[in-house]
Write an enzyme that holds these catalytic residues in place. Sequence first.
Site, PDB file in Angstrom:
ATOM      1  N   HIS A  61       0.851  -1.195   0.000  1.00  0.00           N
ATOM      2  CA  HIS A  61       0.000   0.000   0.000  1.00  0.00           C
ATOM      3  C   HIS A  61       0.885   1.243   0.000  1.00  0.00           C
ATOM      4  CE1 HIS A  61      -4.096   1.757   1.189  1.00  0.00           C
ATOM      5  NE2 HIS A  61      -3.285   2.803   1.054  1.00  0.00           N
TER       6      HIS A  61
ATOM      7  N   HIS B  10       1.243   4.991  -2.356  1.00  0.00           N
ATOM      8  CA  HIS B  10       0.703   5.846  -3.410  1.00  0.00           C
ATOM      9  C   HIS B  10       1.839   6.551  -4.148  1.00  0.00           C
ATOM     10  CE1 HIS B  10      -3.636   5.694  -2.298  1.00  0.00           C
ATOM     11  NE2 HIS B  10      -3.142   5.395  -1.110  1.00  0.00           N
TER      12      HIS B  10
ATOM     13  N   ASP C  95       1.723   9.155  -6.073  1.00  0.00           N
ATOM     14  CA  ASP C  95       1.652  10.610  -5.930  1.00  0.00           C
ATOM     15  C   ASP C  95       1.837  11.053  -4.479  1.00  0.00           C
ATOM     16  OD1 ASP C  95      -0.744   9.290  -5.447  1.00  0.00           O
ATOM     17  OD2 ASP C  95      -1.990  11.007  -5.992  1.00  0.00           O
TER      18      ASP C  95
ATOM     19  N   GLY D 226      -9.928   7.727  -1.823  1.00  0.00           N
ATOM     20  CA  GLY D 226     -10.592   9.003  -1.615  1.00  0.00           C
ATOM     21  C   GLY D 226     -11.376   8.975  -0.315  1.00  0.00           C
TER      22      GLY D 226
ATOM     23  N   HIS E  20      -9.897   0.758  -0.436  1.00  0.00           N
ATOM     24  CA  HIS E  20      -9.690   1.593   0.745  1.00  0.00           C
ATOM     25  C   HIS E  20     -10.961   1.522   1.596  1.00  0.00           C
ATOM     26  CE1 HIS E  20      -6.180   3.385  -1.208  1.00  0.00           C
ATOM     27  NE2 HIS E  20      -5.947   4.091  -0.107  1.00  0.00           N
TER      28      HIS E  20
ATOM     29  N   GLU F 224     -10.581   3.117   7.082  1.00  0.00           N
ATOM     30  CA  GLU F 224      -9.504   4.046   7.432  1.00  0.00           C
ATOM     31  C   GLU F 224     -10.085   5.177   8.269  1.00  0.00           C
ATOM     32  OE1 GLU F 224      -6.063   6.816   5.303  1.00  0.00           O
ATOM     33  OE2 GLU F 224      -7.736   6.068   4.113  1.00  0.00           O
TER      34      GLU F 224
ATOM     35  N   ASP G 277       1.842   3.928   2.905  1.00  0.00           N
ATOM     36  CA  ASP G 277       0.775   4.796   2.416  1.00  0.00           C
ATOM     37  C   ASP G 277       1.346   5.917   1.562  1.00  0.00           C
ATOM     38  OD1 ASP G 277      -1.835   5.481   1.968  1.00  0.00           O
ATOM     39  OD2 ASP G 277      -2.185   6.393   3.926  1.00  0.00           O
TER      40      ASP G 277
END
Length: 374
Positions: free
Chosen positions: A23, A25, A27, A184, A211, A214, A303
Amino acid sequence: MSATPSPDLSRDDVLRAPKVLLHDHLDGGLRPSTVLELAREVGHELPTDPDGDAAALGRWFADAADSGSLERYLETFTHTVAVMQTADALTRVARECVEDLVADGVVYAEVRYAPEQHLEDGLSLDEVVAAVQRGFDEGVAAAEGRIVVRQLLTAMRHAARSMEIAELAVQWRDRGVAGFDIAGAEAGYPPTRHLDAFEYLQRENFHFTIHAGEAFGTPSIWEALQWCGADRLGHGVRIVDDITVAEDGSVELGRLAAYVRDKRIPLELCPASNVQTGAATSVAEHPIGLLTDLRFRITVNTDNRLMSGTSMTEEMWSLVEAFGYGAAELRWFTINAMKSAFLPFDERLALIDEVIKPGYAGLVGPAPADGAAR
């Protein structure tokens, strides 16, 4: 799991140990210096003074994300996404991602991003995926076999392109894309909004994570699993809402928590990020301790390495410090992750037997007798 401190395990040992990342990202993991350079090239205004101080920019990202709010945390991505709108920029960011993971001792990684967020300068969805894959290929080639990297294509849960992204992921399944994801803000955007995409992926025998759990509680996890059929839970930390710990220390699992544990559904836990977004008050109080003791299928992840100022080494070392974990626990997390990867079984097994176990051989004794059942 033992909570006895491991005085023989150093941070350098953790750095050298093979690690698996499920996991992460794309970006959320840019180098601050790269953000600065790319922002200059495209004329994007950054939130700090344009004096070329990459360290100051890195601190801004960490401070802005350290707000206790997932929504505020996600705002930081406006700046990284803004500088990832050309093929060359995407390739560079992807290549540097691999370089940074190799330097961190990561041997297998699934890196996710949302192609739909990189179309502002005229790229097509296919061109976005191709540019990222080119960067991953360059980074892997330079690493000379020390890492395997796959893409996860993410759809934004507040948008309406999930079917399109799911089809894109399947089109790229044999060219570097291993799975699909939605991300998101959870509140108000349940995963069932994208049920057609998940049903399509199931018909295509394709892997996906969601996701869930969370910032939102067990209803999000329940929908992700029982309506959508997720293979893994992105975060899933709020499964503790369905676990009761009595004053005498006895533990009772609710039906959903028991299902997650019984089915060995992987939890993609991200301790540093969870502290930033308010899912845990500190690493020491993170539910990962309880969930590990209860033998859930725990994996440890970063993350967003930029926003959390973290790495896999930092994440694991923080657990050593908070819970006294030793090399045996770190190996358990790592093998859990490799077992849960969206990679063919024989390739997963080869990495476990030929890379991960030998990498921990000098740090830990024989595997416990119940290791295979974990």
